[in-house]
Design a protein around this motif. Structure first.
Motif, mmCIF file in Angstrom:
data_model
loop_
_atom_site.group_PDB
_atom_site.id
_atom_site.type_symbol
_atom_site.label_atom_id
_atom_site.label_comp_id
_atom_site.label_asym_id
_atom_site.label_seq_id
_atom_site.Cartn_x
_atom_site.Cartn_y
_atom_site.Cartn_z
ATOM 1 N N ALA A 84 -9.664 -9.547 2.849
ATOM 2 C CA ALA A 84 -8.757 -9.892 1.948
ATOM 3 C C ALA A 84 -7.480 -9.394 2.306
ATOM 4 O O ALA A 84 -7.222 -8.926 3.429
ATOM 5 C CB ALA A 84 -9.093 -9.228 0.626
ATOM 6 N N GLY A 85 -6.248 -9.466 1.424
ATOM 7 C CA GLY A 85 -5.064 -9.311 1.703
ATOM 8 C C GLY A 85 -4.567 -7.800 2.295
ATOM 9 O O GLY A 85 -3.532 -7.655 3.123
ATOM 10 N N TRP A 86 -5.480 -6.746 2.146
ATOM 11 C CA TRP A 86 -4.823 -5.503 2.395
ATOM 12 C C TRP A 86 -4.695 -5.326 3.923
ATOM 13 O O TRP A 86 -3.595 -4.676 4.454
ATOM 14 C CB TRP A 86 -5.998 -4.328 1.933
ATOM 15 C CG TRP A 86 -7.347 -4.316 2.813
ATOM 16 C CD1 TRP A 86 -8.587 -5.151 2.478
ATOM 17 C CD2 TRP A 86 -7.514 -3.659 4.030
ATOM 18 N NE1 TRP A 86 -9.416 -5.081 3.422
ATOM 19 C CE2 TRP A 86 -9.104 -4.321 4.385
ATOM 20 C CE3 TRP A 86 -6.807 -2.968 4.726
ATOM 21 C CZ2 TRP A 86 -9.335 -3.829 5.320
ATOM 22 C CZ3 TRP A 86 -7.411 -2.667 6.028
ATOM 23 C CH2 TRP A 86 -8.714 -3.024 6.494
ATOM 24 N N PHE A 87 -5.630 -6.175 4.769
ATOM 25 C CA PHE A 87 -5.547 -6.045 6.122
ATOM 26 C C PHE A 87 -4.238 -6.866 6.665
ATOM 27 O O PHE A 87 -3.485 -6.190 7.650
ATOM 28 C CB PHE A 87 -6.731 -6.688 6.910
ATOM 29 C CG PHE A 87 -6.592 -6.319 8.441
ATOM 30 C CD1 PHE A 87 -6.870 -5.302 9.081
ATOM 31 C CD2 PHE A 87 -6.249 -7.624 9.228
ATOM 32 C CE1 PHE A 87 -6.910 -5.296 10.461
ATOM 33 C CE2 PHE A 87 -6.376 -7.620 10.417
ATOM 34 C CZ PHE A 87 -6.392 -6.424 11.104
ATOM 35 N N VAL A 92 1.683 -6.531 8.627
ATOM 36 C CA VAL A 92 2.868 -6.806 8.290
ATOM 37 C C VAL A 92 3.820 -5.561 8.471
ATOM 38 O O VAL A 92 4.966 -5.506 9.014
ATOM 39 C CB VAL A 92 3.205 -7.508 6.934
ATOM 40 C CG1 VAL A 92 4.818 -7.507 6.626
ATOM 41 C CG2 VAL A 92 2.646 -8.970 7.059
ATOM 42 N N LEU A 93 3.367 -4.549 7.794
ATOM 43 C CA LEU A 93 3.826 -3.157 7.884
ATOM 44 C C LEU A 93 3.917 -2.682 9.283
ATOM 45 O O LEU A 93 4.848 -2.055 9.549
ATOM 46 C CB LEU A 93 2.927 -2.004 7.029
ATOM 47 C CG LEU A 93 3.224 -2.353 5.426
ATOM 48 C CD1 LEU A 93 2.096 -1.352 4.637
ATOM 49 C CD2 LEU A 93 4.629 -2.095 5.084
ATOM 50 N N ALA A 137 0.160 2.343 4.452
ATOM 51 C CA ALA A 137 -0.762 1.930 5.594
ATOM 52 C C ALA A 137 -2.088 2.411 5.347
ATOM 53 O O ALA A 137 -3.223 1.982 5.461
ATOM 54 C CB ALA A 137 -0.330 2.011 6.969
ATOM 55 N N VAL A 138 -1.948 3.730 5.083
ATOM 56 C CA VAL A 138 -3.243 4.803 4.970
ATOM 57 C C VAL A 138 -3.835 4.416 3.650
ATOM 58 O O VAL A 138 -5.048 4.323 3.463
ATOM 59 C CB VAL A 138 -2.638 6.287 5.090
ATOM 60 C CG1 VAL A 138 -3.844 7.035 4.438
ATOM 61 C CG2 VAL A 138 -2.367 6.920 6.359
#
Length: 146
Positions: A84-87, A92-93, A137-138
């Motif tokens: 899903a979008g978290w990765f 991007v970060l 990120a964490v």
């Protein structure tokens, strides 16, 4: 299968070691910039510029190794690419943090050449960006919110 699990654990450990090393430097480098802009002594500026140059050269390989081991970890865990979008948000970060690293290199060079018109206050705020990236990120990597 056991080999792959052990391999991914080693990759994760090395990835984390290089992340911590890179972040230690990327947190400290703009603080040196603050001190360069605060002092009126050319001797002190010269000394701080040497410190900044050495630190930047020291942490750049940590950035590269962070990316290499993160990429290998992603390859071993192909599911992340379909995650899903978290990765994708985390990637991007990280891209923004790499850009920030090179912007630090640009400012380092300008400061060394005494051509930087940014104030110590600017660098105090500039220094907060990697902290925000680290927090986000964490959280994304651990909580996987979406």
């Amino acid at each position: 299968m056991q080999f792959l699990i052990e391999y991914s654990l080693w990759l994760k450990a090395l990835h984390l070691i290089f992340i911590v090393s890179w972040f230690a430097g990327i947190f400290y480098l703009p603080r040196i910039f603050v001190n360069i802009q605060l002092t009126d002594s050319q001797e002190v500026k010269d000394h701080l510029n040497i410190m900044a140059r050495k630190l930047y050269r020291f942490i750049t390989p940590f950035m590269v190794l962070t990316i290499i081991f993160g990429t290998l970890l992603t390859i071993v865990s192909w599911g992340y690419l379909k995650a899903a979008g978290w990765f994708h948000t985390k990637m991007v970060l990280i891209a923004l943090l790499v850009a920030y690293h090179f912007v630090c290199g640009h400012y380092r060079k300008l400061l060394e050449e005494n051509k930087c018109n940014k104030s110590h206050v600017f660098f105090r705020y500039f220094n907060e960006f990697p902290v925000l990236v680290l927090f986000a990120a964490v959280i994304l990597a651990v909580v996987k919110p979406y």
